[in-house]
Design an enzyme around this catalytic site. Structure first.
Site: not given
Lengths: 452, 173
Positions: A341, A203-204, A295, A239, A298, A119
């Site tokens: 999904r 961070e914000k 990658r 998701k 989905v 990251k």
């Protein structure tokens, strides 16, 4: 059609395995499915040109067993391995093992996977490619005075995270300047005690956000985007519904977003299909880079439906060292696509998984409907893997038609024997808020609360 | 078969013949306590066990994919089954089925051309090595695990095997 790749081993299961087998068949490439003992009677095993049992049911012993998969590829003599999503798809060491054994890994190089998987490294690359990142400290801050300075320059609310923390430990939201010094002091000394390291990230803190991502295809030299996908409808970071284009972006914002993703990919000479993920702040109307997925995802069919581009086939051709023969100006975004999904879960019971046997399955059909699923009547969903039973993707001339078509398809589909999320999806996409296009990542949670 | 001694000259003749026969890549001979191994594969290393009955220490007898891409590239999975690998093997109570504990390549003998570890009808003990499964160039010895006699061998030398695929049937004694 392909030069080097004559056979592909699919190191995955379920609907994505089937998706890749279909692409191989259309490319005239031999497909070799792998399967665990729990998956021996599944559609991918039946439809692939051949299939190899690689281990017992638990994923660690089969689909995540790098040695078994490489051994199978060598023993059965395949040219390439497609990892699908999940499992080994973003394991740099697996990509390296493929490279070392003379097997083509269908994805970017091990080096790119590990770079973009880190990251902090990815954020640095994004900064250097002028891709907006969430305002915050550049890496860990160890000095209290420096931390205070950074915090004041960002504004409030703020998120302070202990560098050595994780999984929610050592995190705090600071609402205003009033408590800043005290909060910072406390979290730094807590981190020192808990982790032996007082350094923090600042961070914000974004409270009203959407999740938007850009689909890319790159051959190491040129890179094109297939527009964005909006994946804001989530439950506990999972998701549920994805759509394209995003109802939140203007044409110029879309252009800026997609161009920034292309810049990032070009910066690292990216080679494969990939996705750059962003958060979009509904308040200041800005997008910020969060990570790159190296990658296929989905929800890739959503982009396929509005562009007419087969992402998996293009990904295989790129792995075959072919030059991307689609130009950016060839890409026309047409209409609107939505994906649901479908999971074997009980929405009435906290979305608990419902493994079991499908006594009857009737897929939906008709114009603009695509069902990517490994379901069949009589199929038994094993308890070892995730509960997704398929993806229903609907295309419409506009967003409204796509919603109506999805509603129609969801009611046409029948899955008997296990509980599914189909009805819940229907409710979700027909809620006033979803229809308005105006929502954020906590919208599903509040919709669920209203129900109870 | 009548016993006769092999002279150094015979060996020289044999070596010359192998050298001139381009279709021979490797030759292994075991006779009257003498073991001879000739290979064209430069990277192939091996240790020779003088005791034929002992458990051989194996080091990479298998020609690897990179070394011999043309000669030994396996064809794709004519044997890969689409149903359960164990579907058509029935095991009686006094029998022990040896299955592949991992996916890989099956070898009957400690090195190419050498006598097989076991043959049908052969007596085995629990510690007897019956075959090798190669997994990513690592040679894994499979043991009989029981006292008995080899009744069936289901796979052929150098054949790729799936996880759980039946390898051998031992009749327990």
């Amino acid at each position: 059609m392909l030069n080097k790749i004559k056979s592909v081993m699919i190191a995955n299961r379920g609907e994505i395995s089937l998706r890749i087998i279909r692409a191989c068949q259309e490319l005239g490439v031999k497909s070799v499915a792998i399967y665990s003992e729990a998956d021996k009677d599944t559609l991918p095993v039946k439809l692939a040109d051949s299939a190899v049992c690689i281990g017992p049911a638990p994923a660690q012993a089969s689909y995540q067993n790098q040695e078994a998969i490489i051994s199978a590829a060598l023993a059965f003599g395949v040219d390439a391995i497609h990892p699908g999503y999940g499992f080994l798809s973003e394991k740099a060491d697996f990509a390296k093992k493929c490279e070392d054994n003379g097997i083509i890994f269908i994805g970017p190089s091990a080096d790119i996977i590990s770079k973009m998987g880190d990251k902090i490294e990815a954020r640095k690359i994004a900064d250097s490619a002028s891709v907006p990142t969430i305002p915050g400290s550049d890496g860990a801050v160890t000095e209290f005075k420096k931390a205070l300075e950074i915090a004041e320059s960002i504004g409030f609310p703020l998120l302070i995270k202990a560098s050595a923390g994780g999984g929610g430990r050592g995190m705090r939201v600071v609402e205003s300047r009033d408590t800043l010094e005290q909060d910072l002091n406390e979290i730094m000394s807590e981190a020192e005690v808990a982790f032996g390291d007082s350094s923090v990230y600042i961070e914000k803190y974004l409270t009203d956000i959407r999740h938007i991502e850009v689909q890319l295809l790159a051959d190491g030299d040129s890179c094109i985007h297939l527009g964005e996908r909006d994946c804001t409808a989530q439950r506990r970071n999972q998701k549920l519904v994805e759509e394209a284009p995003s109802p939140a972006l203007s044409t110029s914002q879309r252009n800026d977003l997609c161009q920034s993703a292309v810049r990032l990919a070009k910066k690292v000479k990216y080679k494969s299909a990939g996705t750059v993920e962003y958060v979009y702040d509904n308040i200041d109307k800005q997008f910020y880079f969060i990570e790159m997925n190296t990658r296929v995802q989905v929800e890739h069919p959503v982009s396929e439906m509005i562009t007419g581009i087969d992402i998996i086939k293009e990904q295989i051709k790129i792995a075959d060292n072919q030059v991307l023969n689609i130009k950016q100006e060839d890409i026309v975004l047409s209409g609107h696509a939505i994906e649901c999904r479908l999971n074997a879960e009980d929405p009435e019971n906290g979305f608990s998984p419902c493994p079991g046997t499908i006594s009857y399955y009737r897929p939906p059909g008709g114009f603009g409907i695509r069902m990517d699923s490994h379901l069949e009547s009589g199929y038994t969903i094993p308890p070892y893997y995730d509960s997704m039973i398929g993806k229903l993707i609907c295309w419409g001339a506009d967003r409204n038609e796509a919603i109506i078509r999805m509603t129609r398809a969801l009611s046409e589909m029948k899955v008997e024997g296990v509980k599914t999320t189909a009805k819940f999806h229907s409710k979700l996409i027909n809620s006033e808020q979803f229809k308005s296009g105006n929502f954020n990542t906590v919208f599903v949670a509040s919709l669920l609360e209203k129900q109870h | 078969m009548k016993d006769f001694d092999i002279s150094l000259n015979d060996l020289k003749q044999l070596t010359k013949w192998v050298k001139e026969s381009s279709d021979i890549r490797e030759l292994s001979l075991s006779y009257n306590g003498l073991e001879l191994f000739i290979s064209r594969n430069e990277s192939t290393q091996r240790s020779v066990s003088s005791d034929a009955a002992g458990t051989p220490v194996t080091t990479a007898p298998a020609p690897s994919k990179q070394e011999q891409p043309e000669l030994n590239k396996p064809t794709i999975a004519p044997t890969a089954s689409k149903s359960s690998p164990t579907a058509d093997v029935s095991v009686a109570e006094n029998e022990h089925l040896i299955t592949a504990p991992m996916v890989g390549t099956f070898y009957m003998s400690p090195k190419p051309g050498a006598p097989a570890f076991v043959e049908i009808g052969q007596q085995v003990e629990p510690k007897s090595v019956v075959c090798i499964i190669e997994v990513m160039k690592l040679m894994n010895n499979l043991e009989a695990k029981v006292n008995g006699r080899v009744k069936e061998i289901y796979v052929e030398d150098q054949q790729p095997v799936e996880y759980g695929q039946p390898i051998m049937l031992i009749e327990k004694e």
